[in-house]
Motif scaffolding. Structure first.
Motif, PDB file in Angstrom:
ATOM      1  N   LYS A 323       0.888  -1.152   0.077  1.00  0.00           N
ATOM      2  CA  LYS A 323       0.028  -0.065   0.022  1.00  0.00           C
ATOM      3  C   LYS A 323       0.835   1.273   0.070  1.00  0.00           C
ATOM      4  N   PRO A 324       0.492   2.455  -0.670  1.00  0.00           N
ATOM      5  CA  PRO A 324       1.111   3.445  -0.535  1.00  0.00           C
ATOM      6  C   PRO A 324       1.251   4.205   0.805  1.00  0.00           C
ATOM      7  N   THR A 325       2.305   4.858   1.193  1.00  0.00           N
ATOM      8  CA  THR A 325       2.431   5.287   2.602  1.00  0.00           C
ATOM      9  C   THR A 325       2.741   6.762   2.399  1.00  0.00           C
ATOM     10  N   VAL A 326       2.316   7.479   3.109  1.00  0.00           N
ATOM     11  CA  VAL A 326       2.473   9.255   3.118  1.00  0.00           C
ATOM     12  C   VAL A 326       2.831   9.683   4.555  1.00  0.00           C
ATOM     13  N   ASP A 327       3.686  10.712   4.568  1.00  0.00           N
ATOM     14  CA  ASP A 327       4.229  11.342   5.922  1.00  0.00           C
ATOM     15  C   ASP A 327       4.286  12.809   5.805  1.00  0.00           C
ATOM     16  N   THR A 328       3.348  13.539   6.218  1.00  0.00           N
ATOM     17  CA  THR A 328       3.316  15.007   5.820  1.00  0.00           C
ATOM     18  C   THR A 328       4.369  15.719   7.010  1.00  0.00           C
ATOM     19  N   GLY A 329       4.951  14.969   7.949  1.00  0.00           N
ATOM     20  CA  GLY A 329       5.964  15.424   8.985  1.00  0.00           C
ATOM     21  C   GLY A 329       5.104  16.097  10.355  1.00  0.00           C
ATOM     22  N   PRO A 330       5.826  16.580  11.096  1.00  0.00           N
ATOM     23  CA  PRO A 330       5.201  16.867  12.634  1.00  0.00           C
ATOM     24  C   PRO A 330       4.148  18.264  11.918  1.00  0.00           C
ATOM     25  N   ASP A 331       3.161  18.383  13.183  1.00  0.00           N
ATOM     26  CA  ASP A 331       2.316  19.646  13.112  1.00  0.00           C
ATOM     27  C   ASP A 331       3.256  20.826  13.232  1.00  0.00           C
ATOM     28  N   GLN A 332       3.051  22.130  12.576  1.00  0.00           N
ATOM     29  CA  GLN A 332       3.440  23.371  12.689  1.00  0.00           C
ATOM     30  C   GLN A 332       2.809  24.485  13.190  1.00  0.00           C
ATOM     31  N   THR A 333       3.062  25.672  13.620  1.00  0.00           N
ATOM     32  CA  THR A 333       2.616  26.892  14.125  1.00  0.00           C
ATOM     33  C   THR A 333       3.173  27.934  13.292  1.00  0.00           C
ATOM     34  N   ILE A 334       2.260  28.701  12.862  1.00  0.00           N
ATOM     35  CA  ILE A 334       2.812  29.872  11.886  1.00  0.00           C
ATOM     36  C   ILE A 334       2.134  31.208  12.665  1.00  0.00           C
ATOM     37  N   CYS A 335       2.736  32.436  12.433  1.00  0.00           N
ATOM     38  CA  CYS A 335       1.877  33.448  12.540  1.00  0.00           C
ATOM     39  C   CYS A 335       1.333  34.145  11.505  1.00  0.00           C
ATOM     40  N   GLN A 336       0.206  34.781  11.956  1.00  0.00           N
ATOM     41  CA  GLN A 336      -0.833  35.656  10.909  1.00  0.00           C
ATOM     42  C   GLN A 336       0.096  36.472   9.956  1.00  0.00           C
TER      43      GLN A 336
END
Length: 336
Positions: A323-336
């Motif tokens: 099966k294909p696998t995907v990894d978008t990495g860790p969650d991130q926080t950005i400024c407005q």
């Protein structure tokens, strides 16, 4: 006497006399002895004697003689001028009458050892008449030809293709011929142990009778025949079906696999998964994680033949796509 024999001397007391043919034919000869006095008495004394002449005895017998093992033989000695006649053997057979006494043509009945040896020696003995009372003998060898023996072996099973015939025995034969009740062929039908390839009719009928005929070594016996019956089976055929490709997490159903003429089925694999039932034609294979990691597994169908028929096998490959696998990495926080 005309045609008389010969005296070695006529003026001695004890001459030797040789009989002539006429004397022998007459069977006797008569002599007269005269003696004169050696004094003045002048008297002549005489006496007569008759010598009976017996013909010499003789005996002969043909040799060698031949019979078959299930026969007796009437012997025929050529004997003359004898007073007694008897027979002897070095074998274990018997004469009829007993010891052939008084009979120049007795019957001889071979014994079991005579037959096993394949021959026996016999002897005829005659005694001459009166003064010719010595024994004379003649010998003959009786060759005992054994009957042809054949054994086609026990009934059994033949498979599609070439089959070597075994457990056959044959002896004391001049020639051998194999025949079939079906349409198969022998590689050499005059061999004691040929091979046989069943024909299509044999395979359809499922049975064939093979016959061995042995001609004897001599003409005093007919052919000896034996049969053997075989069940005939087609060769097993295994078809594992085409290669397949599945996705990780799926099982594979071997629905395209087929088998023919088998006694049993066994599925095997080179992986570490499992079949739901490895003895049926169309099982389901469940890959293991190791199979998935390897990406391929080979599945093999083996069909066991019926009776003594060889097995057949075939394999197919199952390609397993992960099966294909995907990894978008860790969650991130950005400024407005």
């Amino acid at each position: 006497t005309p045609n008389a024999g010969l005296l070695s001397a006529y003026n001695i007391p004890n001459p030797t006399y040789t009989p002539s043919d006429t004397d022998i034919a007459n069977g006797e000869v008569r002599f007269k002895l005269e003696v004169s006095s050696n004094n003045s008495c002048g008297t002549i004394a005489e006496d007569e004697i008759t010598i009976f002449i017996n013909q010499p005895h003789s005996v002969s017998i043909p040799t060698p003689l031949e019979i078959c093992e299930n026969e007796t033989i009437t012997l025929n000695a050529n004997a003359s001028n004898y007073s007694t006649i008897r027979w002897e053997t070095l074998g274990d057979g018997v004469f009829n009458p007993t010891n052939g006494v008084g009979n120049p043509s007795p019957e001889y009945i071979p014994g079991t050892q005579d037959i096993a040896n394949g021959f026996v020696n016999v002897k005829v003995i005659v005694t001459g008449n009166q003064a010719c009372g010595t024994e004379k003998e003649a010998n003959s060898r009786i060759n005992i030809n054994k009957n042809a023996e054949v054994n086609a072996g026990p009934d059994g099973i033949l498979c599609e293709g070439v089959n070597q015939l075994t457990n056959i025995s044959a002896s004391f034969y001049q020639s051998i011929l194999w025949t079939s009740s079906g349409d198969g062929i022998f590689n050499n039908n005059t061999s004691e142990t040929p091979s046989y390839t069943p024909g299509e009719d044999d395979l359809i009928n499922g049975e064939v009778t093979l016959t061995i005929t042995a001609q004897p070594l001599n003409s005093c016996q007919g052919p000896t025949i034996d049969d053997v019956v075989f069940d005939v089976h087609r060769a097993p055929v295994a078809n594992a079906g085409p290669d397949q490709t599945i996705c990780e997490g799926e099982s594979v159903t071997l629905g395209a696999a087929t088998s023919l003429n088998e006694n049993s089925i066994a599925w095997t694999h080179n992986g570490s998964g499992s079949f739901n039932d490895s003895t049926v034609p169309n099982p389901i294979y469940i890959p293991s994680q190791q199979d998935i990691n390897n990406g391929v597994v080979r599945l093999t169908m083996t069909t066991e033949g019926r009776g003594v028929c060889d097995e057949d096998s075939d394999f197919m490959l199952v390609n397993i796509v992960k099966k294909p696998t995907v990894d978008t990495g860790p969650d991130q926080t950005i400024c407005q």
